[in-house]
Motif scaffolding. Structure first.
Motif, PDB file in Angstrom:
ATOM      1  N   ASP A 172       0.826  -1.209   0.000  1.00  0.00           N
ATOM      2  CA  ASP A 172       0.000   0.000   0.000  1.00  0.00           C
ATOM      3  C   ASP A 172       0.859   1.256   0.000  1.00  0.00           C
ATOM      4  O   ASP A 172       0.524   2.241  -0.653  1.00  0.00           O
ATOM      5  CB  ASP A 172      -0.927  -0.017   1.213  1.00  0.00           C
ATOM      6  N   ALA A 173       1.968   1.202   0.736  1.00  0.00           N
ATOM      7  CA  ALA A 173       2.844   2.373   0.774  1.00  0.00           C
ATOM      8  C   ALA A 173       3.379   2.659  -0.624  1.00  0.00           C
ATOM      9  O   ALA A 173       3.457   3.815  -1.044  1.00  0.00           O
ATOM     10  CB  ALA A 173       3.992   2.141   1.741  1.00  0.00           C
ATOM     11  N   GLU A 174       3.715   1.604  -1.369  1.00  0.00           N
ATOM     12  CA  GLU A 174       4.262   1.834  -2.709  1.00  0.00           C
ATOM     13  C   GLU A 174       3.178   2.218  -3.701  1.00  0.00           C
ATOM     14  O   GLU A 174       3.406   2.992  -4.622  1.00  0.00           O
ATOM     15  CB  GLU A 174       5.037   0.600  -3.173  1.00  0.00           C
ATOM     16  N   LYS A 175       2.002   1.664  -3.497  1.00  0.00           N
ATOM     17  CA  LYS A 175       0.906   1.992  -4.403  1.00  0.00           C
ATOM     18  C   LYS A 175       0.574   3.483  -4.335  1.00  0.00           C
ATOM     19  O   LYS A 175       0.344   4.128  -5.344  1.00  0.00           O
ATOM     20  CB  LYS A 175      -0.324   1.177  -4.022  1.00  0.00           C
ATOM     21  N   TRP A 176       0.570   4.035  -3.127  1.00  0.00           N
ATOM     22  CA  TRP A 176       0.100   5.404  -2.965  1.00  0.00           C
ATOM     23  C   TRP A 176       1.211   6.441  -2.878  1.00  0.00           C
ATOM     24  O   TRP A 176       0.953   7.634  -3.042  1.00  0.00           O
ATOM     25  CB  TRP A 176      -0.791   5.528  -1.722  1.00  0.00           C
ATOM     26  N   GLY A 177       2.427   6.007  -2.578  1.00  0.00           N
ATOM     27  CA  GLY A 177       3.500   6.988  -2.432  1.00  0.00           C
ATOM     28  C   GLY A 177       3.145   8.006  -1.359  1.00  0.00           C
ATOM     29  O   GLY A 177       2.720   7.645  -0.263  1.00  0.00           O
ATOM     30  N   LYS A 178       3.283   9.286  -1.693  1.00  0.00           N
ATOM     31  CA  LYS A 178       2.983  10.330  -0.707  1.00  0.00           C
ATOM     32  C   LYS A 178       1.500  10.370  -0.347  1.00  0.00           C
ATOM     33  O   LYS A 178       1.116  10.881   0.689  1.00  0.00           O
ATOM     34  CB  LYS A 178       3.420  11.686  -1.240  1.00  0.00           C
ATOM     35  N   GLU A 179       0.679   9.858  -1.259  1.00  0.00           N
ATOM     36  CA  GLU A 179      -0.757   9.843  -1.015  1.00  0.00           C
ATOM     37  C   GLU A 179      -1.151   8.823   0.054  1.00  0.00           C
ATOM     38  O   GLU A 179      -2.319   8.711   0.414  1.00  0.00           O
ATOM     39  CB  GLU A 179      -1.514   9.525  -2.306  1.00  0.00           C
ATOM     40  N   PHE A 180      -0.175   8.067   0.535  1.00  0.00           N
ATOM     41  CA  PHE A 180      -0.450   7.103   1.594  1.00  0.00           C
ATOM     42  C   PHE A 180      -1.083   7.808   2.790  1.00  0.00           C
ATOM     43  O   PHE A 180      -1.862   7.224   3.530  1.00  0.00           O
ATOM     44  CB  PHE A 180       0.839   6.395   2.011  1.00  0.00           C
ATOM     45  N   ASN A 181      -0.738   9.059   2.941  1.00  0.00           N
ATOM     46  CA  ASN A 181      -1.306   9.887   3.993  1.00  0.00           C
ATOM     47  C   ASN A 181      -2.840   9.869   3.961  1.00  0.00           C
ATOM     48  O   ASN A 181      -3.486   9.963   4.999  1.00  0.00           O
ATOM     49  CB  ASN A 181      -0.800  11.316   3.809  1.00  0.00           C
ATOM     50  N   PHE A 182      -3.395   9.739   2.781  1.00  0.00           N
ATOM     51  CA  PHE A 182      -4.850   9.729   2.646  1.00  0.00           C
ATOM     52  C   PHE A 182      -5.407   8.318   2.509  1.00  0.00           C
ATOM     53  O   PHE A 182      -6.603   8.127   2.386  1.00  0.00           O
ATOM     54  CB  PHE A 182      -5.278  10.591   1.455  1.00  0.00           C
ATOM     55  N   HIS A 183      -4.526   7.334   2.464  1.00  0.00           N
ATOM     56  CA  HIS A 183      -4.943   5.938   2.393  1.00  0.00           C
ATOM     57  C   HIS A 183      -4.149   5.119   3.400  1.00  0.00           C
ATOM     58  O   HIS A 183      -3.475   4.163   3.041  1.00  0.00           O
ATOM     59  CB  HIS A 183      -4.705   5.383   0.986  1.00  0.00           C
ATOM     60  N   PRO A 184      -4.217   5.527   4.676  1.00  0.00           N
ATOM     61  CA  PRO A 184      -3.385   4.861   5.674  1.00  0.00           C
ATOM     62  C   PRO A 184      -3.855   3.428   5.939  1.00  0.00           C
ATOM     63  O   PRO A 184      -5.047   3.183   6.086  1.00  0.00           O
ATOM     64  CB  PRO A 184      -3.561   5.730   6.916  1.00  0.00           C
ATOM     65  N   VAL A 185      -2.912   2.507   5.970  1.00  0.00           N
ATOM     66  CA  VAL A 185      -3.225   1.106   6.231  1.00  0.00           C
ATOM     67  C   VAL A 185      -2.268   0.606   7.307  1.00  0.00           C
ATOM     68  O   VAL A 185      -1.061   0.736   7.168  1.00  0.00           O
ATOM     69  CB  VAL A 185      -3.049   0.264   4.958  1.00  0.00           C
ATOM     70  N   GLY A 186      -2.817   0.063   8.373  1.00  0.00           N
ATOM     71  CA  GLY A 186      -1.976  -0.448   9.442  1.00  0.00           C
ATOM     72  C   GLY A 186      -2.502  -1.763   9.959  1.00  0.00           C
ATOM     73  O   GLY A 186      -3.119  -2.532   9.197  1.00  0.00           O
ATOM     74  N   THR A 187      -2.257  -2.027  11.247  1.00  0.00           N
ATOM     75  CA  THR A 187      -2.708  -3.270  11.851  1.00  0.00           C
ATOM     76  C   THR A 187      -3.631  -2.994  13.028  1.00  0.00           C
ATOM     77  O   THR A 187      -4.059  -3.914  13.708  1.00  0.00           O
ATOM     78  CB  THR A 187      -1.501  -4.054  12.395  1.00  0.00           C
ATOM     79  N   GLY A 188      -3.925  -1.722  13.287  1.00  0.00           N
ATOM     80  CA  GLY A 188      -4.625  -1.327  14.505  1.00  0.00           C
ATOM     81  C   GLY A 188      -6.079  -1.762  14.568  1.00  0.00           C
ATOM     82  O   GLY A 188      -6.616  -2.327  13.611  1.00  0.00           O
ATOM     83  N   PRO A 189      -6.731  -1.487  15.698  1.00  0.00           N
ATOM     84  CA  PRO A 189      -8.104  -1.937  15.927  1.00  0.00           C
ATOM     85  C   PRO A 189      -9.127  -1.297  14.992  1.00  0.00           C
ATOM     86  O   PRO A 189     -10.230  -1.837  14.836  1.00  0.00           O
ATOM     87  CB  PRO A 189      -8.383  -1.516  17.378  1.00  0.00           C
TER      88      PRO A 189
END
Lengths: 297, 547, 308
Positions: free
Chosen positions: B201-218
């Motif tokens: 996901d980080a590579e897919k969005w680059g800087k736009e990852f900020n608007f498409h955050p993906v993690g492991t949280g609840p």
């Protein structure tokens, strides 16, 4: 030929007529009286204010004078530090008038020469100055002032009036330019030119006095909006620094206590602003009618 | 008679315990519901690598996980995505065993994520740390002691293709090699920038990852209406389970509602439109405490509020008596009491309560105008002096400054307050262009190093934290020694010695310690305000009973 | 007419360029380093330098300027430093909110202002006239943000009729107070202008003729006088629209309205250069376009106007 033949010289009676017209205008007279009261309050602040505007009473009198509601002791209540709000408003008149006067002066100092130059010389000079005027006009006013204030590292009242003046001069320049365009072709100017008078003399001695009336009106009306802009700046946290009793700053400090029932901190300074702006607007309108000036707003 | 009494008491006790058990029974967690959490502004960043503010951190704590996390009472770190860890070779090698079965979010903004909800492995961690350097994360330098940091930072010159000190031993084992022994290393990893991120996901969005955050949280991002709200929904594959093995989180979702105005936020809370109101404003403090009782949580926050002197310039340079005089001239208790509702306890020194190593016996400065006068005389300013105090634009800071200004005036010290924007404030402080400035410091990681070394070691002059340009070789030596010392008790001793010296030198006006607060509705259960601050309040085990 | 229009249109280009340049210069000299703000309170100089390089802030000013102009010509306003949002996207979203606010404020101001102006003129020197004009002149003199606070105090804090500030989910109720606040000033201006124009028209010969013919007063006022009196009113409505769109800064700040005015102030505080440039350029563009439209509308409303 002496200068006697120019309308400026015979202006004595012109101004007198204007005064007569002005006196007949009820709103204008009210405005004048209101402006004078503000000036008096500012000048006499030290003597008429019941308390020192900076004196924080909480340290000696405790929580009882903290955010105290209006009472016989404190007509307009007190603020978080137990400072008397009435006294702060009285001293605030100094701040507002100071800003109004100096910002207007800065506007005049920039606006009159540039407007005169544009109107008198015309051609590319006019194009250039008019372009500058249009650029400043196209800028959102408050944002421009905010940005100019931000450019200075040391925020102070001086910065505020320089910043306002740097934006506000365009309305003066516009008025002056229009006057010069209409006056420069008039006979008395032609005559002066034919006599070989230097341009600066024509500008300052012959045209400018005749162009003065609309400038005065514009400057008076401008006072109101300058005072309002200053309040807006202080409200947003730019410009006047605590503990300066700036009306706008007081509103911004008192704002958060509005919802708690402690309305007096933010409301009274607003009334003071309104009174002062109203005064200058009445006065400006009256002057406009008396001097028979038509302004493009 | 006595026996009877005993029996009776025993009966009472049993009854009491049963009642409590019953009450606890009634308090069984309930699934479902949305929790509406108030925010004062839109979070600027939802990419953990870029966030530096508390509003962003609130959202990030809900969506991401770190290797270790802070204990809610500030008593050290607990396992999170790492199950265990150990240091070796004199504290220069740290090996982390990762938790198995932790999965990335399957969904973000209603769409499938690029990673598809796969398991987190050690490679992801290596990627996460390297990405921080590649994207110029403002917090990457916190772990600059990991070997190969400099090489990787200047990879254009060195040709480094990886951060060599971070090693993937196998899918579930991660190892860090440090260039020097750094005692607080594990605590640093609990900081909210060091949260694992999926490469896809980080590579897919680059800087736009900020608007498409993906993690492991609840919780996972469902919608983001800028300046209005951030809508998060439950992550059904969350790794944590409750004590009984039930899935977490209980909530269906969390909404971070942006309401800039405190009055309105409180109105909304009173109407029940908000469930949690953090960093509670002073204006309503007295009322809210009286109305809500125990629902109003407040505790010391691991942070210190101070006015720094510019120790590199006149008049404060080399004039210890003058600095001490100002310290004696301020009545901290009364300012706190009269201006901020007594919410900040007066500070004696640098370390706040709740920080390991905090010294309750430290003798600091208290209000003593006579002593202040004497010191002023000794300092060469018997009639006081004039000085500029720079404060960043914030109502509370301005309020405190005005009070202090009035107090110092009593001794003839004329303080001119200058309010500037945060950016200008930082710039001018770190270039030593101020005379006196307001600053606050809140913990990044639970270790005295984070305060004493960062804020007062001479190697950190300027932007790295020592804005007061304080330097004392003796203090420097103590702090450097404490940094590499692995014995906890010895470290504490070193820190206390250093702090004592600092307090005597008075490079700051030690003012207050922060407090943190959280007001919750009565239907919000199991929400506990942690020592690290309201914005890190865990919500994965919070539930709401029907309103 | 067409050449006049074209000339006016072409003239907006140098003016816009001037605005662009001035805002660039202001941001070049303003203290406060955006990279520093992005780092937060604590930052190491090496990372700071890399962030600056990444943002292009390490280039010499003239290079920054040409780069910025080049991007602008391609229609690229850049990306916000603070939130990473594309400036063009942020502007289009926030402008919707501002437009909504300004539109209703203008509707309110026009309806209220024109009605009050007409009634005042027709019933000159009546109690209504005096009170309306007193209100109008007070409306011009009261600071916008203070009016907003008064309304909040009354309707949100005390009467609890209105939920208060913010955008809600876009419900109309959130619109009421900001619209009132923003509408006060233009309503006052329009009322005063309408009144004076109506009085001027009502004193003219053809009105007297119409009255003499025995036409009902209502018809005289509405059919004959109003049409002519409204010409200057329409133009002031036009110029007020531009003022409202860019002048919503304070109103949006008080009511936490997610519009461009608030965006601009926040961007200034955060030294978010691309966002500041974007908002200023956008507002200037709106100002210029509205003025152009107003200029042109003279011709349509008033046949006496001839374009040079």
């Amino acid at each position: 030929m002496t200068e006697r033949t120019t309308p400026a010289a015979s202006g004595g009676s012109l101004w007198f007529e204007a005064w007569l017209r002005f006196r007949r205008n009820r709103l204008a007279m009210i405005g004048l009286v209101m402006v004078i009261t503000v000036i008096l309050v500012a000048v006499l602040a030290t003597w008429i204010s019941p308390y020192d505007p900076l004196k924080q009473l909480i340290w000696t009198e405790g929580k009882a004078v903290r955010l105290a509601s209006p009472s016989a002791k404190h007509w307009f209540g007190t603020d978080l530090y137990g400072r008397d709000i009435l006294s702060r408003i009285i001293f605030g008149a100094r701040i507002s008038l100071q800003i109004g006067i100096f910002a207007t002066l800065v506007s005049l100092v920039i606006g009159i020469p540039l407007g005169a130059l544009a109107g008198y010389v015309g051609k590319w000079v006019d194009d250039l100055i008019s372009w500058l005027v249009n650029v400043v006009f196209a800028f959102p006013f408050l944002l421009f002032v905010l940005a100019v204030v931000a450019v200075f590292k040391d925020p102070s009242l001086v910065v505020v009036y320089i910043a306002i003046g740097m934006v506000n001069w365009v309305s003066i320049a516009r008025v002056v330019r229009a006057q010069f365009i209409s006056l420069r072709e008039r006979e008395f100017v032609e005559a002066a030119r034919a006599l070989g008078m230097p341009s600066w003399r024509i500008i300052f001695v012959h045209i400018l006095p005749n162009a003065l009336a609309p400038v005065i009106v514009q400057a008076t009306l401008g006072m109101g909006s300058i005072i309002m802009i200053e309040a807006g700046l202080a409200f947003l946290g730019f410009g006047a620094q605590p503990p300066t009793p700036s009306w706008g700053l007081m509103i911004s400090e008192g704002q958060k206590y509005l919802g708690q029932g402690q309305w007096w901190w933010a409301i009274f300074p607003g009334l003071a602003i309104m009174y002062t702006v109203l005064a200058f607007n009445f006065l400006g309108d009256g002057l406009r009618d008396a001097l028979d000036v038509r302004l493009k707003r | 008679m006595k026996r009877e009494m005993k029996v009776f008491l025993l009966f009472l006790l049993t009854f009491g315990v049963l009642c409590m058990a019953g009450a606890a029974f009634a308090e069984d967690p309930v699934y479902g519901g949305i929790l509406r959490w108030r925010e004062i502004n839109d979070p600027p960043k939802l990419d953990p690598a870029q966030a530096t503010d508390t509003v962003s951190s609130r959202a990030i704590y809900l969506m991401f996980d770190s290797l270790v996390e802070n204990d809610s009472d500030g008593k050290g770190v607990l396992p999170a995505l790492a199950e265990s860890w150990e240091g070796s070779e004199g504290g220069t090698v740290w090996t982390f065993k990762l938790r198995k079965g932790v999965r990335f979010h399957k969904e973000c903004l209603g769409e499938s994520t690029a990673n598809g909800g796969r398991e987190v492995t050690a490679q992801d961690w290596k990627y996460t740390f390297e990405r921080m350097v590649r994207d110029n994360s403002p917090r990457a330098y916190f772990i600059e002691m990991i070997e190969g940091y400099q090489d990787f930072v200047s990879r254009d010159e060195t040709g480094a293709t990886e951060w060599s000190g971070i090693k993937v031993l196998d899918d579930y084992t991660l190892q860090f090699k440090l260039t020097y022994s750094f005692a607080p290393f594990v605590s640093v990893l609990a900081y909210n920038s060091f949260m694992v991120i999926p490469r896809e996901d980080a590579e897919k969005w680059g800087k736009e990852f900020n608007f498409h955050p993906v993690g492991t949280g609840p919780f996972m991002l469902e919608r983001w209406d800028h300046d209005q709200k951030v809508v998060l929904k439950k992550n059904p594959d969350y790794w944590r389970k409750d004590d009984k093995g039930n899935a977490l989180p209980y909530l269906d979702g969390v909404e971070l509602v942006v309401i800039p105005d405190n009055t309105i936020a409180y109105e909304e809370f009173k109407k029940g439109n908000l469930d949690a109101f953090q960093d509670f404003p002073d204006e309503f403090y007295v009322e809210a405490k009286a109305t809500y009782g125990p629902l109003f949580q407040e505790r010391p926050w691991v942070g210190t509020y101070y006015y720094g002197f510019n120790n590199s310039k006149e008049p404060f340079k080399g004039n210890r008596a003058l600095r001490q005089a100002v310290n004696y001239a301020v009545d901290r208790e009364r300012i706190s009491d009269l201006v901020i509702e007594g919410r900040y306890p007066a500070g004696k020194g640098v370390l706040p309560p709740g920080m390991p190593g905090f010294n309750p016996d430290l003798k600091g400065y208290s209000y003593d105008p006579d002593k202040a006068k004497a010191l002023l005389k000794e300092a060469g300013y018997p009639n006081g002096f004039e000085c500029e105090l720079q404060v960043n634009n914030n109502p509370r800071h301005k309020a405190v400054a005005e009070a202090i200004q009035a107090q110092l005036m009593e001794l003839g010290i004329k303080l001119n307050i200058k309010v500037v924007d945060w950016g200008v404030h930082l710039d001018m402080c770190e270039r030593a262009e101020t005379q006196m400035f307001r600053m606050g410091w809140v913990v990044d990681y639970l270790d005295p190093d984070n305060f004493l070394y960062v804020l007062l070691h001479s190697s950190n002059h300027g932007s790295k934290g020592n804005y007061s340009f304080y330097s004392n070789p003796e203090v420097d030596a103590l702090l450097a020694e404490a940094r590499v010392e692995t014995n906890w008790d010895k470290r504490i001793e070193l820190y206390r010695k250093a702090e004592q010296l600092i307090v005597e030198d008075a490079p700051w006006v030690f003012l207050f310690h922060y407090s943190t607060s959280l007001l919750g509705q009565k239907w919000v259960k199991n929400m506990h305000l942690p020592a690290m601050g309201d914005y890190s309040t865990p919500l994965y085990n919070v539930w709401v009973t029907k309103k | 007419m067409f050449t006049y229009f074209l000339r006016k249109l072409l003239y907006t280009i140098p003016v816009l360029w001037g605005v662009v340049t001035v805002v660039f210069i202001l941001m070049a000299v303003v203290p406060g380093d955006p990279a520093r703000i992005m780092m937060g309170q604590r930052g190491d100089p090496a990372t700071l330098a890399r962030i600056r390089a990444d943002l292009g802030l390490d280039l010499p000013l003239h290079r920054q300027y040409t780069k910025f102009l080049g991007e602008l010509l391609r229609g690229d306003l850049g990306t916000s430093y603070r939130s990473n949002e594309k400036v063009s996207v942020a502007l289009s979203v926030r402008f919707g909110a501002t437009l909504r606010l300004a539109f209703w404020a203008m509707v309110l101001a026009s309806v209220l202002g024109v009605t009050a102006g007409i009634v005042s003129a027709v019933k000159q020197y009546s109690v209504f006239d005096y009170s309306a004009m007193f209100l109008a002149i007070s409306g011009v003199s009261a600071p916008v943000f203070w009016v907003g606070l008064l309304l909040l105090l009354a309707f949100a804090y005390n009467l609890h009729w209105i939920p208060g500030v913010g955008y809600g989910d876009g419900q109309a109720i959130y619109l009421i107070l900001p619209v009132l606040t923003l509408g006060v000033r233009p309503a006052a201006l329009i009322a005063r202008l309408t009144r004076s124009c109506m009085l001027e028209v009502l004193s003219q010969d053809y009105i007297r003729t119409a009255r003499a013919k025995g036409l009902a007063e209502k018809i005289v006022v509405i059919k004959h006088a109003l049409k002519n009196a409204l010409i200057p009113v329409v133009t002031i409505i036009g110029t007020q629209v531009a003022e409202l769109l860019s002048g919503a800064v304070l109103t949006e700040t008080i009511f936490a309205w997610p519009g461009i005015g608030r965006l601009a102030v926040e961007a200034l505080v955060a030294r978010d250069f691309p966002m500041i440039r974007g908002t200023v350029i956008f507002m200037a563009l709106i100002f210029l376009v509205t003025n152009l439209v107003v200029d042109l509308s003279y011709g349509f409303i008033d046949p006496r106007v001839r374009f040079e």
